[in-house]
Design a protein around this motif. Structure first.
Motif, PDB file in Angstrom:
ATOM      1  N   ASN A   1     -11.388  -4.204  -4.480  1.00  0.00           N
ATOM      2  CA  ASN A   1     -10.396  -4.725  -5.412  1.00  0.00           C
ATOM      3  C   ASN A   1     -10.999  -4.965  -6.786  1.00  0.00           C
ATOM      4  OD1 ASN A   1      -8.269  -4.658  -3.616  1.00  0.00           O
ATOM      5  ND2 ASN A   1      -8.586  -6.754  -2.889  1.00  0.00           N
TER       6      ASN A   1
ATOM      7  N   LYS B   1      -8.521  -1.293   7.499  1.00  0.00           N
ATOM      8  CA  LYS B   1      -7.350  -0.405   7.495  1.00  0.00           C
ATOM      9  C   LYS B   1      -6.337  -0.840   6.450  1.00  0.00           C
ATOM     10  CE  LYS B   1      -8.365  -0.226  12.260  1.00  0.00           C
ATOM     11  NZ  LYS B   1      -8.614  -1.505  12.926  1.00  0.00           N
ATOM     12  N   MET B   2      -6.450  -2.075   6.000  1.00  0.00           N
ATOM     13  CA  MET B   2      -5.445  -2.590   5.088  1.00  0.00           C
ATOM     14  C   MET B   2      -5.854  -2.551   3.633  1.00  0.00           C
ATOM     15  SD  MET B   2      -3.766  -5.649   7.252  1.00  0.00           S
ATOM     16  CE  MET B   2      -3.004  -6.161   5.745  1.00  0.00           C
ATOM     17  N   SER B   3      -7.078  -2.172   3.355  1.00  0.00           N
ATOM     18  CA  SER B   3      -7.456  -2.119   1.948  1.00  0.00           C
ATOM     19  C   SER B   3      -6.967  -0.793   1.365  1.00  0.00           C
ATOM     20  CB  SER B   3      -8.972  -2.243   1.795  1.00  0.00           C
ATOM     21  OG  SER B   3      -9.598  -1.107   2.320  1.00  0.00           O
ATOM     22  N   ARG B   4      -6.952  -0.724   0.046  1.00  0.00           N
ATOM     23  CA  ARG B   4      -6.514   0.508  -0.605  1.00  0.00           C
ATOM     24  C   ARG B   4      -7.549   0.911  -1.615  1.00  0.00           C
ATOM     25  NH1 ARG B   4      -2.508  -1.272  -2.994  1.00  0.00           N
ATOM     26  NH2 ARG B   4      -2.901  -0.809  -5.159  1.00  0.00           N
ATOM     27  N   PRO B   5      -8.287   1.964  -1.519  1.00  0.00           N
ATOM     28  CA  PRO B   5      -8.260   2.901  -0.401  1.00  0.00           C
ATOM     29  C   PRO B   5      -8.762   2.252   0.888  1.00  0.00           C
ATOM     30  CG  PRO B   5     -10.166   3.318  -1.785  1.00  0.00           C
ATOM     31  CD  PRO B   5      -9.302   2.330  -2.521  1.00  0.00           C
TER      32      PRO B   5
ATOM     33  N   TYR C   1      -8.980  -5.505   8.263  1.00  0.00           N
ATOM     34  CA  TYR C   1      -9.113  -5.437   6.808  1.00  0.00           C
ATOM     35  C   TYR C   1      -9.451  -4.028   6.341  1.00  0.00           C
ATOM     36  CZ  TYR C   1      -9.416 -10.515   7.072  1.00  0.00           C
ATOM     37  OH  TYR C   1      -9.161 -11.831   7.313  1.00  0.00           O
TER      38      TYR C   1
ATOM     39  N   ALA D   1     -13.771  -5.319   1.097  1.00  0.00           N
ATOM     40  CA  ALA D   1     -12.420  -5.156   0.559  1.00  0.00           C
ATOM     41  C   ALA D   1     -12.305  -5.851  -0.791  1.00  0.00           C
ATOM     42  CB  ALA D   1     -11.401  -5.728   1.545  1.00  0.00           C
ATOM     43  N   SER D   2     -12.934  -6.983  -0.888  1.00  0.00           N
ATOM     44  CA  SER D   2     -12.911  -7.710  -2.144  1.00  0.00           C
ATOM     45  C   SER D   2     -13.628  -6.908  -3.236  1.00  0.00           C
ATOM     46  CB  SER D   2     -13.594  -9.059  -1.933  1.00  0.00           C
ATOM     47  OG  SER D   2     -13.552  -9.823  -3.094  1.00  0.00           O
TER      48      SER D   2
ATOM     49  N   ASN E   1       0.818  -1.208   0.000  1.00  0.00           N
ATOM     50  CA  ASN E   1       0.000   0.000   0.000  1.00  0.00           C
ATOM     51  C   ASN E   1       0.856   1.263   0.000  1.00  0.00           C
ATOM     52  OD1 ASN E   1      -2.445  -1.321  -0.074  1.00  0.00           O
ATOM     53  ND2 ASN E   1      -2.680  -1.383   2.149  1.00  0.00           N
TER      54      ASN E   1
ATOM     55  N   CYS F   1     -11.620  -1.512  -8.454  1.00  0.00           N
ATOM     56  CA  CYS F   1     -10.383  -0.859  -8.888  1.00  0.00           C
ATOM     57  C   CYS F   1      -9.784  -1.556 -10.089  1.00  0.00           C
ATOM     58  CB  CYS F   1      -9.378  -0.813  -7.740  1.00  0.00           C
ATOM     59  SG  CYS F   1      -9.902   0.317  -6.435  1.00  0.00           S
TER      60      CYS F   1
ATOM     61  N   ARG G   1      -3.881  -5.778  -3.064  1.00  0.00           N
ATOM     62  CA  ARG G   1      -3.936  -5.477  -4.499  1.00  0.00           C
ATOM     63  C   ARG G   1      -2.636  -4.832  -4.890  1.00  0.00           C
ATOM     64  NH1 ARG G   1      -7.459  -1.968  -4.452  1.00  0.00           N
ATOM     65  NH2 ARG G   1      -6.536  -0.169  -5.422  1.00  0.00           N
TER      66      ARG G   1
END
Lengths: 333, 333
Positions: B257, B282-286, B280, B253-254, A257, B260, A285
Motif C-alpha cells: 500500500n 489474497k486480499m491485497s492489490r496486487p 491478507y 500488504a502494508s 479490489n 502504490c 486500498r
DNA sequence: TTGTAAGCGTTATCAG
DNA sequence: CTGATAACGCTTACAA
C-alpha cells in the motif's frame, strides 16, 4: 524451601505443614475472613512454602462448580471471532474462569455433539456465537441447565440473554448517510439469508430506502474470496451503482479490489462501506469506511454478563445493546 | 423414555436401571471388551435410555487424567494463530480431548500466571505457541510435569518437541528466487529481533545473500499498521530497492500500500514477497506472493504429536518439520 | 474459630 | 466376568 516443583502437593500436606486441619486450609482459600488472622498467616505461609496449588478438578467435584465456561463458535479464523475471543478471555481471567473452546464449523451434527460434550464437561456457563441462529438452537438454549449468553447476535423476541449492537439501526444509519449525500443507487451486499443477523441488517437498509422512497436492491454472495471476487467483477461490469453497503469487511475489501481492477474509482464513482471495522478495513486500498461493531467489547461484556448469570446476581436487562458508529475512511467521501 | 433432560443422572442410576454394579457400568464405558456382550448391551441400553453422560470432572479426579490440553498463545487475533487453533481443535475433537484456551498477551507476568493456572487445571498436555521463545521459557518447559509441544516455533537445539517448517531454508529459497532473477538490492523486512524465529528467517536470507556475494540489508519495523505504514512511506521515499521479503503477510500488504500510494509500481519496480500465505495475501492489490506456512496443519500435527506424547507412545522424531513452498501471485513477476 | 467426617461421581484394585 | 470397596483431592455441614 522444600519443594517448588510439581510433585503433587495436596491440601493434606499443607494442613500438616501448618499444623491445622485440611478444613482450615480449605477455608483460608475460600473464606479467608472466617479464619483467625494468625492461623491464616500460618497456612498462607505453608502454601507458599510448599508451592501448593489447589487441584481444580477435585475442587470442581466437591463444589459442583467448575469455574469453567464453554465458548462455542462456528469458526475461529474469522477476524471478528478471534477478536471477540480476546475480549472473552481477558474478562474470564479477571474473574478466574477457565475457557473451553469449541468450534462447530457450522455443521449441525457437530453442533449437537458439542453441546453434549460441553455438558459432560460440567461447565458453569456457555457463551454462544452463531449468526445463523435457528429455531432448534433457540429451544436447545432454552432447555440448557446452565446459563447461556448469545454473543454478537440476538434472538428477536429478547427471550435469551445477549450482547450485540443494534444491527437494524446501524444499517439504517449507514444507508441514510448515503441517501443524505444524494445517492440513489444504493446497493446492499449480503450473504446467505440463513444468517439471522443479516436479516436485521437488511431490515435497517430496507427501511431507510423505503423512507426515502428509493428502491432497495439486495444482492447475495459468498464470504469466500474465490466466489465473491469474480462475482463482483461480473456484477460491476453489468450494473452501475453509486454506493454499496457490505455486511462484512472482508467482502467489502474484495469488492474494492474488483472495482479498482475494473477501473472504477473508489470513492469517486463508487462509495463502499463495510461492516465490523476489522483490520481488513485498514489494510485495503483505499482504506475502507466501516460500521464499527465493538467486537472485543462484545466478548468482554458477554463474559461479564455470564458471570452475573452464573452467580445468580440480579440483572436489570439481559439484552445488552452496545453502541456502534461509523468510522469514515477513504472508500467514501 | 424416562428423562432425557439434564437432571443429573449418575453411574448409580444406570447401574440400578441395568441391574448391575456401578463397576460394570464403568467397565462398559472404559473397557467394553472386558464385559460379556449380553450385559454390555443391557448397560448400553440403560445408558441411552437415561441419557447418561459421564461426569468428566469426577472421571478426571478418579483417573488422574483430564483428557484436557491447554493451548497457550500470545494473542488470538493474529490471523495465523486463529487458523492454527482450527487445526488444533479439529484433531483434539477427533481424539476426544478438550481444549482450554489461554492467552498471554506476550506479557511476562501473565505468562507466569498462565502456566500456574494450567497446572492447576490438571491438563494432560500443553500446546505452546510463542515466537519470542526465550531461555526462561525453555527451562520452564523442560521442567513441566506434562508434555509440551511447541507450535510454529522450535528450540534451536531440538531439545523440545516441536512442529514447524524449516524457516531457514524457506527464507534461503525465497531470497535465492530473487537472486536468480538478477535482483541485487534485496531487502529483508523483519520485526523486533526478540522473535527467535525471525532469527532463523534472517539467517536464511543472509546465507543466500552471502552465497551470492550480495550485501544483506535487514530493516525492522512493527507489526502495527499505524507504525509500519508511515515507516514504509519514509523508507521507500529515501531508498531504492528492487525486491523485499517480509516476515509477515500483513506487514507486506502494508508495504504494498505504501509503495502504490507513492506511485511505485508493484511488481514492475518493486517485487514483494510475504510470509505465511494468510488471507491478507489474497486480499491485497496486487495479490501477494507469499511463502506458504501450512499453519492449519501445524496446529493439527502438533495436537496429534501431543496425543502421542501423552499416551507415552514411542515417537521416532519429536521435531516435526512440515514442507513449505512459495505461492506465486501478482506482487512478483 | 477450628476439626471431624460425609460426600462429590468416577476409576481401579481386589476378591469371588 | 462381575461386585465390593477404597481411593482421587477437595468442599461443606455439623460438632466441638
Amino acid at each position: 524451601m522444600i519443594d517448588l516443583k510439581n510433585t503433587k502437593v495436596t491440601i493434606y500436606d499443607v494442613a500438616s505443614e501448618a499444623d491445622v486441619s485440611l478444613a482450615t486450609v480449605s477455608r483460608v482459600l475460600n473464606y479467608p475472613e472466617k479464619v483467625k488472622p494468625a492461623t491464616r498467616e500460618k497456612v498462607l505461609e505453608a502454601i507458599k512454602h510448599l508451592g501448593y496449588r489447589p487441584n481444580a478438578i477435585a475442587r470442581g467435584l466437591a463444589s459442583r462448580k467448575s469455574t469453567t465456561v464453554a465458548l462455542i463458535v462456528p469458526d475461529v479464523s474469522r477476524a471478528s471471532v478471534a477478536e471477540m475471543i480476546n475480549g472473552v478471555l481477558d474478562i474470564a481471567r479477571k474473574y478466574d474462569y477457565t475457557v473451553l473452546l469449541k468450534v462447530t464449523n457450522g455443521e449441525d451434527e457437530v453442533e449437537e455433539e458439542v453441546w453434549q460434550e460441553v455438558y459432560a464437561s460440567q461447565v458453569d456457563g456457555i457463551l454462544y456465537l452463531n449468526d445463523e441462529l435457528q429455531e432448534k438452537n433457540i429451544s436447545q438454549i432454552k432447555a440448557s441447565s446452565v446459563p447461556v449468553v448469545l454473543c454478537n447476535t440476538k434472538e428477536e423476541n429478547n427471550l435469551l440473554p445477549s450482547v450485540s449492537i443494534d444491527f437494524e439501526s446501524a444499517f439504517y444509519e449507514a444507508t441514510k448517510s448515503f441517501i443524505d449525500k444524494g445517492k440513489k443507487e444504493i446497493l446492499l451486499v449480503s450473504t446467505r439469508s440463513a444468517y439471522s443477523v443479516n436479516a436485521l441488517k437488511e431490515g435497517g437498509y430496507i427501511r431507510a430506502m423505503y423512507d426515502a422512497k428509493l428502491e432497495p436492491k439486495v444482492i447475495r454472495t459468498s464470504g469466500r474470496l474465490v466466489v465473491n471476487y469474480p462475482f463482483f467483477q461480473e456484477y460491476l461490469k453489468q450494473n452501475s451503482i453509486e454506493a454499496a453497503i457490505v455486511v462484512r469487511d472482508s467482502i467489502a475489501a474484495s469488492m474494492i479490489n474488483a472495482a479498482c481492477n475494473l477501473g472504477i474509482n473508489v470513492p469517486d464513482q463508487l462509495e463502499i462501506m463495510g461492516f465490523q471495522n476489522t483490520k481488513y478495513s485498514k489494510m485495503s486500498r483505499p482504506t475502507l469506511t466501516s460500521i464499527d461493531n465493538p467486537i472485543y467489547d462484545i466478548g468482554a461484556v458477554s463474559m461479564r454478563l455470564l458471570t452475573k448469570l452464573m452467580n445468580k446476581e440480579p440483572i436489570d436487562n439481559v439484552n445488552v445493546i452496545l453502541p456502534h458508529n461509523i468510522i469514515l475512511r477513504n472508500s467514501t467521501k
